[in-house]
Scaffold this active site. Sequence first.
Site, mmCIF file in Angstrom:
data_model
loop_
_atom_site.group_PDB
_atom_site.id
_atom_site.type_symbol
_atom_site.label_atom_id
_atom_site.label_comp_id
_atom_site.label_asym_id
_atom_site.label_seq_id
_atom_site.Cartn_x
_atom_site.Cartn_y
_atom_site.Cartn_z
ATOM 1 N N ALA A 85 0.611 -1.098 0.015
ATOM 2 C CA ALA A 85 0.047 -0.082 0.070
ATOM 3 C C ALA A 85 0.825 1.331 0.107
ATOM 4 C CB ALA A 85 -0.929 -0.069 1.328
ATOM 5 N N GLY A 106 0.563 -4.989 0.766
ATOM 6 C CA GLY A 106 -0.460 -5.119 -0.102
ATOM 7 C C GLY A 106 -0.094 -5.890 -1.511
ATOM 8 N N GLU A 141 -0.302 -9.309 -1.011
ATOM 9 C CA GLU A 141 -1.765 -9.703 -0.934
ATOM 10 C C GLU A 141 -2.266 -9.640 -2.476
ATOM 11 O OE1 GLU A 141 -2.489 -6.573 2.122
ATOM 12 O OE2 GLU A 141 -3.382 -8.433 3.156
ATOM 13 N N GLU A 179 4.152 -5.255 7.273
ATOM 14 C CA GLU A 179 3.176 -4.191 7.891
ATOM 15 C C GLU A 179 3.352 -4.036 9.325
ATOM 16 O OE1 GLU A 179 2.273 -6.731 5.781
ATOM 17 O OE2 GLU A 179 0.579 -6.016 4.400
HETATM 18 C C1 3H9 Z 1 0.476 -2.378 3.164
HETATM 19 O O1 3H9 Z 1 0.786 -2.749 2.392
HETATM 20 C C2 3H9 Z 1 -0.781 -2.627 3.972
HETATM 21 C C3 3H9 Z 1 -1.660 -3.585 3.467
HETATM 22 O O2 3H9 Z 1 -1.879 -4.656 4.087
HETATM 23 C C4 3H9 Z 1 -2.890 -3.018 2.766
HETATM 24 C C5 3H9 Z 1 -3.856 -2.841 3.763
HETATM 25 C C6 3H9 Z 1 -4.987 -2.206 3.353
HETATM 26 N N1 3H9 Z 1 4.596 3.649 0.006
HETATM 27 O O3 3H9 Z 1 13.270 2.049 0.807
HETATM 28 P P1 3H9 Z 1 13.816 2.962 -0.468
HETATM 29 C C7 3H9 Z 1 9.457 5.081 -1.349
HETATM 30 S S1 3H9 Z 1 1.785 -1.345 4.379
HETATM 31 C C8 3H9 Z 1 4.919 4.880 -0.233
HETATM 32 O O4 3H9 Z 1 14.963 4.071 -0.109
HETATM 33 P P2 3H9 Z 1 15.043 0.602 -1.451
HETATM 34 C C9 3H9 Z 1 10.272 5.602 -0.451
HETATM 35 O O5 3H9 Z 1 9.933 6.202 0.645
HETATM 36 C C10 3H9 Z 1 3.199 -1.349 3.182
HETATM 37 N N2 3H9 Z 1 6.298 5.041 -0.584
HETATM 38 O O6 3H9 Z 1 14.217 1.961 -1.629
HETATM 39 C C11 3H9 Z 1 11.299 6.169 -1.264
HETATM 40 O O7 3H9 Z 1 10.829 7.318 -1.577
HETATM 41 P P3 3H9 Z 1 12.033 8.602 -1.868
HETATM 42 C C12 3H9 Z 1 4.061 -2.565 3.142
HETATM 43 C C13 3H9 Z 1 7.238 3.927 -0.385
HETATM 44 O O8 3H9 Z 1 15.343 0.106 -3.011
HETATM 45 C C14 3H9 Z 1 11.379 5.159 -2.281
HETATM 46 O O9 3H9 Z 1 10.229 4.560 -2.345
HETATM 47 N N3 3H9 Z 1 5.209 -2.477 2.509
HETATM 48 C C15 3H9 Z 1 6.648 2.635 -0.062
HETATM 49 O O10 3H9 Z 1 16.116 0.805 -0.378
HETATM 50 C C16 3H9 Z 1 12.360 4.202 -2.329
HETATM 51 O O11 3H9 Z 1 12.415 3.543 -1.098
HETATM 52 C C17 3H9 Z 1 6.220 -1.970 3.087
HETATM 53 O O12 3H9 Z 1 6.293 -1.582 4.371
HETATM 54 C C18 3H9 Z 1 5.429 2.581 0.093
HETATM 55 N N4 3H9 Z 1 5.200 1.513 0.481
HETATM 56 O O13 3H9 Z 1 13.957 -0.330 -0.820
HETATM 57 C C19 3H9 Z 1 7.273 -1.794 2.055
HETATM 58 N N5 3H9 Z 1 7.836 2.055 -0.388
HETATM 59 O O14 3H9 Z 1 12.830 8.127 -2.982
HETATM 60 C C20 3H9 Z 1 8.078 -0.617 2.423
HETATM 61 C C21 3H9 Z 1 8.818 2.645 -0.698
HETATM 62 O O15 3H9 Z 1 11.062 9.797 -2.205
HETATM 63 N N6 3H9 Z 1 9.283 -0.481 1.393
HETATM 64 N N7 3H9 Z 1 8.647 3.928 -0.916
HETATM 65 O O16 3H9 Z 1 12.695 8.725 -0.661
HETATM 66 C C22 3H9 Z 1 10.571 -1.038 1.274
HETATM 67 O O17 3H9 Z 1 10.663 -1.914 2.294
HETATM 68 C C23 3H9 Z 1 11.752 -0.725 0.585
HETATM 69 O O18 3H9 Z 1 11.299 0.594 0.027
HETATM 70 C C24 3H9 Z 1 11.789 -1.305 -0.867
HETATM 71 C C25 3H9 Z 1 12.763 -0.826 -1.726
HETATM 72 C C26 3H9 Z 1 12.503 -2.677 -0.086
HETATM 73 C C27 3H9 Z 1 10.460 -1.650 -1.487
#
Ligand code: 3H9
Length: 701
Positions: free
Chosen positions: A63, A102, A105, A125
Amino acid sequence: MSAPVRIERDGEVAVVTVDNPPVNALSHAVRAALLAAIEELDADAAVRAIVLIGAGRNFIAGADVREFDAPPREPMLPGVLARLEACGKPVVAALAGPTLGGGAEAALACHFRCAAADLQLGFPEVNLGLLPGAGGTVRLPRLAGWQPALEMMTSGKPVGRDAAIGHGIVDRPADGELRATAVEWARDLASRGVAPRRVRELPLPPSRPALFEEFLLSLPEAARRLPAPPRIVEALAAAAMLPFDAAQARARTLFFECLNSQESRALRHLFFAERGAQPDRALARPVAQAGVLGSGTMGAGIAIALATGGIGVTLVDAKAEALAAGLGRVHSAIEGAARKGRISAQAASAARERVQGAAALEAVAACDLVIEAVYENMAVKQEVFAKLGALCRPDSVLATNTSTLDVDAIAAASGRAADVVGMHFFSPANVMRLVEIVRGRESSRPALATAHAVARRIGKVAVTVGNCFGFVGNRMLYAYGREKEFMLLEGATPERIDRALVEFGMAMGPNAVGDLAGLDVGWQVRREWAGKPDDPRFYRISDRLAELGRYGQKTGRGFYRYGAPGGQREPDPEVEMLIRDEAARLGVAQREIGDEEIVGRCIFALVNEGAAILEEGIAASPADIDVIWCNGYGFPRHRGGPMFHADAVGLPKVLAAIRRFAADHGERWWTPAALLVTLAERESGFGAWQAARAEAAGRAT
Ligand code: 3H9
């Protein structure tokens, strides 16, 4: 802006691509477009199968976390995924890279799943104080079983492709080009008339009612007290007991309870704070080879971090024995990481080969970056930097790992201060995630950007800070530690203080931390500290213990006594006697001190020092301070860091407590920072102050 969801036709197969850089998060626009795409393709007689894929390097990372602070907007993800699953034509998910939350999911709502070798599929999450709220808790157990579902969702750790196949989450590998492989499979399914395989229609694996309770009890107590982990277990228990839709409705209720919790707000704050302001990456110089000076615990730890992060290392120590011991530490840590499965055997052997030892400083002359980690003494460091300044390439960056010394004075000795920065790693440097990048008066932007980029490349959280005694983290630590030392004299025992702060959520109590780090380390720093406060109570107990050779765990005695090195910690009556004697000598009256006072004095001392640090521009934002304290000092993540916590308590309350402490214990240590007073009087907070400053800066550019 390009469309967040694209449809392309390949004969009878339609390929739906989610294209929402950088990670294909499921923003409102993506959800709306995905729903529209499914409706359109389900109704299109020319389409017989569908492939869902992500643009770029991954499927979907979850999400959109940025939307969680706003009211939910239709179409919401559970509904979109229910529609996707209901589609009358087979839908193949083509998975790659981070497929999280998400995103995972969404993969489960498709009918078939294939994956590239770099798949990382998980439910992070819990790290945001949430639970999988879009069907994960009802679909995953039907594929993987209860135990893997419980473990994946409460740990937040992703699994690789092989494990995902092993758990039955992914049906088959896609070793050729991912999209072509998925299209081929979809075409084959269509031609054979294979019906959609809906996870919701699969039977539930058998379960025992006690399974969930037992699993909950197996979690650490600290996790059980947070909102998300018990609710994840409850949602999975509901999946075992209720029909699919009722269980999903229960999960949804639990999701919103989590979303509205203070703990989740705090964790979401840290999510963005840790990805916050970074120097211009384009200015960073390439770093292939780094020199590390000093092969003690710190130097070896830095070498391990660099080598496992893909950077060649020349580890320098003039003493042959010390160098051999340092290289031994590097090799055994790399082997240990491979043994524990943290890195592959191949990556371990490449990392080992990247590290060479050398006796002479000249060996780093051609390095792109040199990190000095020699003895913490100004004269020694200045001598090293004078030599580095003369012998290193003109474009190399020179970094000192000092934790308290003046970076400008070290830089001046090099004769090329623009190339000098601080890179303050935390011990053990191969484990701790934080690096403070210290900006000297003359540090150039490329030098800062290079240090920052290297820290990020090796997986660290890097925060740029200004130059002052202790920078941000240790300067605040002195305020925190000062109060705990005063309270020791006033009658709180070491274990009472530690217990109160652990109960608050600190990873360890400050006295146990002192024993772990070695009381001689801080003692040495204070002996070199020209501006050390002249209050005789200041760190009196720590210094007294160190004077007696009670250095902590390594000598078996410190604030506590230890059965064996690293063994069980026990209160030591000798220490209690020593404290009583010191208190009597200094004329400090002893009394009973409650947990509330212990936590209030330690934590608000941190907040007050943090506010002063902000005023002086030593930290760029309150969020940076929070990142430093949560990643370097064990501050509880679910409280979001000291400045976020202060906002949650309310600054007027914090100020009132500080004024009470000033009345009881003297103005000297309890003068409230001007910024704290201003914000408290306006009933504002550090977060609002930062947002206003960011907005003003945006208007000015
Ligand atoms: C969820 O899904 C709930 C569900 O159950 C649905 C319920 C209804 N959203 O980390 P990075 C941005 S909860 C918005 O530096 P990497 C991040 O801010 C979600 N933005 O890169 C950054 O922005 P900026 C569950 C996001 O290569 C840019 O992307 N998912 C999101 O080191 C690059 O990120 C997570 O918790 C997001 N979800 O790592 C996943 N994710 O360039 C969280 C990233 O402006 N994300 N951004 O600074 C991660 O673990 C890492 O970002 C990922 C990439 C491994 C994907």
